[in-house]
Design a protein around this motif. Structure first.
Motif, PDB file in Angstrom:
ATOM      1  N   ALA A 155       0.826  -1.216   0.000  1.00  0.00           N
ATOM      2  CA  ALA A 155       0.000   0.000   0.000  1.00  0.00           C
ATOM      3  C   ALA A 155       0.856   1.261   0.000  1.00  0.00           C
ATOM      4  N   LYS A 156       2.136   1.129   0.352  1.00  0.00           N
ATOM      5  CA  LYS A 156       3.016   2.307   0.403  1.00  0.00           C
ATOM      6  C   LYS A 156       3.519   2.646  -0.998  1.00  0.00           C
ATOM      7  N   PRO A 157       3.478   3.927  -1.379  1.00  0.00           N
ATOM      8  CA  PRO A 157       3.981   4.314  -2.709  1.00  0.00           C
ATOM      9  C   PRO A 157       5.451   3.936  -2.878  1.00  0.00           C
ATOM     10  N   GLY A 158       5.825   3.653  -4.122  1.00  0.00           N
ATOM     11  CA  GLY A 158       7.229   3.337  -4.412  1.00  0.00           C
ATOM     12  C   GLY A 158       7.600   1.904  -4.105  1.00  0.00           C
ATOM     13  N   THR A 159       6.599   1.053  -3.858  1.00  0.00           N
ATOM     14  CA  THR A 159       6.864  -0.346  -3.502  1.00  0.00           C
ATOM     15  C   THR A 159       6.617  -1.247  -4.707  1.00  0.00           C
ATOM     16  N   ARG A 160       7.501  -2.210  -4.915  1.00  0.00           N
ATOM     17  CA  ARG A 160       7.292  -3.214  -5.958  1.00  0.00           C
ATOM     18  C   ARG A 160       7.425  -4.602  -5.345  1.00  0.00           C
ATOM     19  N   ILE A 161       6.631  -5.514  -5.874  1.00  0.00           N
ATOM     20  CA  ILE A 161       6.697  -6.913  -5.431  1.00  0.00           C
ATOM     21  C   ILE A 161       7.784  -7.630  -6.218  1.00  0.00           C
ATOM     22  N   ILE A 162       8.555  -8.471  -5.524  1.00  0.00           N
ATOM     23  CA  ILE A 162       9.503  -9.331  -6.235  1.00  0.00           C
ATOM     24  C   ILE A 162       9.233 -10.789  -5.846  1.00  0.00           C
ATOM     25  N   ALA A 163       9.279 -11.671  -6.857  1.00  0.00           N
ATOM     26  CA  ALA A 163       9.129 -13.121  -6.607  1.00  0.00           C
ATOM     27  C   ALA A 163      10.361 -13.788  -7.213  1.00  0.00           C
ATOM     28  N   GLY A 164      10.304 -14.199  -8.498  1.00  0.00           N
ATOM     29  CA  GLY A 164      11.488 -14.752  -9.146  1.00  0.00           C
ATOM     30  C   GLY A 164      12.488 -13.682  -9.554  1.00  0.00           C
ATOM     31  N   GLY A 165      11.993 -12.508  -9.861  1.00  0.00           N
ATOM     32  CA  GLY A 165      12.863 -11.380 -10.208  1.00  0.00           C
ATOM     33  C   GLY A 165      13.463 -11.453 -11.595  1.00  0.00           C
ATOM     34  N   THR A 166      12.967 -12.360 -12.453  1.00  0.00           N
ATOM     35  CA  THR A 166      13.635 -12.575 -13.744  1.00  0.00           C
ATOM     36  C   THR A 166      13.465 -11.403 -14.712  1.00  0.00           C
ATOM     37  N   MET A 211      15.534  -2.926 -13.092  1.00  0.00           N
ATOM     38  CA  MET A 211      16.197  -2.074 -12.093  1.00  0.00           C
ATOM     39  C   MET A 211      17.644  -1.796 -12.498  1.00  0.00           C
ATOM     40  N   LYS A 212      18.307  -2.814 -13.018  1.00  0.00           N
ATOM     41  CA  LYS A 212      19.713  -2.626 -13.405  1.00  0.00           C
ATOM     42  C   LYS A 212      19.834  -1.617 -14.547  1.00  0.00           C
ATOM     43  N   LYS A 213      18.850  -1.613 -15.439  1.00  0.00           N
ATOM     44  CA  LYS A 213      18.902  -0.704 -16.588  1.00  0.00           C
ATOM     45  C   LYS A 213      18.321   0.669 -16.269  1.00  0.00           C
ATOM     46  N   GLY A 214      17.797   0.837 -15.059  1.00  0.00           N
ATOM     47  CA  GLY A 214      17.248   2.144 -14.677  1.00  0.00           C
ATOM     48  C   GLY A 214      15.872   2.420 -15.256  1.00  0.00           C
ATOM     49  N   VAL A 215      15.206   1.367 -15.762  1.00  0.00           N
ATOM     50  CA  VAL A 215      13.859   1.552 -16.296  1.00  0.00           C
ATOM     51  C   VAL A 215      12.863   1.744 -15.157  1.00  0.00           C
ATOM     52  N   THR A 216      13.100   1.065 -14.059  1.00  0.00           N
ATOM     53  CA  THR A 216      12.280   1.255 -12.865  1.00  0.00           C
ATOM     54  C   THR A 216      13.211   1.368 -11.654  1.00  0.00           C
ATOM     55  N   SER A 217      12.823   2.198 -10.701  1.00  0.00           N
ATOM     56  CA  SER A 217      13.685   2.452  -9.536  1.00  0.00           C
ATOM     57  C   SER A 217      12.839   2.504  -8.268  1.00  0.00           C
ATOM     58  N   PRO A 218      12.377   1.349  -7.797  1.00  0.00           N
ATOM     59  CA  PRO A 218      11.515   1.357  -6.607  1.00  0.00           C
ATOM     60  C   PRO A 218      12.273   1.783  -5.348  1.00  0.00           C
TER      61      PRO A 218
END
Ligand code: SF4
Length: 326
Positions: free
Chosen positions: A20-31, A37-44
């Motif tokens: 519920a908090k802004p800026g949060t992303r769920i990770i499971a397998g992370g594939t 994240m490494k490419k800077g497309v998303t930055s949670p």
């Protein structure tokens, strides 16, 4: 990479509290997420690892099959219930990614993966999906992998999943929980077309969590096939793929399900072509007619017009396999 908080809750409620908090992303397998994240497309600001939740089971229900959101792609593809009841799903899963990736990727993560449009991953290029309002690099660029159905002036990307094409064809539903409880959404309504908001891939609301997928029982197990056409035989995204499922009784098609991948921003269900097959015999001529109908409204661009021919050929071939003609 930007620094981020990493949390590993052990209960569903604790996960819901954190997402519920802004800026949060769920990770499971992370594939996919780790690449983004490494490419800077998303930055949670915060990653919530949900692997502690008990969402890995695959079991029968009163009306079908339930698959937990954390079931691994490899586990689902080899599961005996899936192989017996929904072999089309197993075929679609095995066509995706590589064995190593399938051993990490989850069912929920597969649904949530982002497009593989190269302009989306290149932060030096304009992309309405990554940065709304900046334009679309693919529109006048190298758009060989891009969509021929359901595009908008904002975005012509395709959804990359094979599993999702199989699930769309099988009338699956996505089971979701949020603060107000549980809801289900038809798989065909889960992913979105780009429209004016290509940044939105699906209809999951903020603060909601995918907990599983349900597939209703059907009579397609004997006559189904997933055909994926790609540049190399493994570890490549679809140029065009087709999930085909037929219920054939006494030599006549009683029900048909068809969905395509690699052609739209979401798994592309071919409802009119399905209806056209009902009551017909499973012949190559009838399959080709359904394929021609399925392609109505398709629009090619500079580098992807080959899909206008490849599409109907792939539909016909998938139906021939499903119908036992080859
Ligand atoms: Fe971005 Fe979509 Fe255009 Fe690709 S097709 S550059 S994802 S807006």
């Amino acid at each position: 990479m930007k620094q981020f908080q990493y949390v590993r809750p052990t209960s569903q409620q604790a996960v819901l509290d954190v997402i519920a908090k802004p800026g949060t992303r769920i990770i499971a397998g992370g594939t996919n997420l780790v690449d983004l994240m490494k490419k800077g497309v998303t930055s949670p600001d915060r990653l919530v690892d949900i692997n502690q939740l008990p969402l890995r089971s695959i079991n029968t229900t009163a009306n079908g099959l339930h698959i937990g959101a954390l079931a691994l792609n490899s586990a689902v593809s080899e599961n005996q219930l899936v192989l017996n009841k929904q072999p089309l799903l197993s075929m679609a899963l095995k066509a995706g990614a590589s064995p190593q990736l399938r051993n990490m990727a989850t069912v929920g993560g597969n649904m949530m993966q982002r497009t593989r449009c190269p302009y989306f991953y290149d932060t030096a290029m304009p992309c309405n999906k990554r940065a709304p309002g900046t334009g679309c690099g693919a529109m006048g660029g190298f758009n060989r992998m891009h969509a021929i159905f359901g595009t908008s002036p904002q975005c012509i990307a395709v959804h990359p999943s094979d599993m999702c094409v199989g699930l769309a064809a099988l009338d699956a539903s996505v089971v979701i929980v949020g603060k107000t409880g549980q809801r289900k959404i038809l798989f065909t309504d889960f992913h979105r077309l780009p429209g004016e908001h290509p940044e939105k891939d699906n209809n999951l609301a903020p603060g909601e969590l995918i907990i599983g997928v349900e597939i209703p029982d059907n009579n397609f197990a004997k006559n189904s096939y997933y055909l994926k056409v790609r540049d190399r035989q493994s570890y490549a995204f679809a140029l065009v793929s087709v999930a085909a499922a037929l219920d054939i009784q006494n030599g006549v098609i009683k029900q048909a399900r068809l969905a395509m991948g690699g052609v739209a921003h979401k798994p592309w269900r071919l409802f009119d072509a399905e209806k056209s097959l009902i009551g017909k015999k499973p012949t190559e001529e009838n399959f080709a007619q359904a394929a021609a109908l399925a392609m109505q409204g398709a629009k090619g661009r500079e580098y992807n017009s080959f899909k206008l021919k490849l599409g109907p050929a792939t539909i016909t071939e998938a139906l021939k396999h499903a119908g036992g003609l080859v």
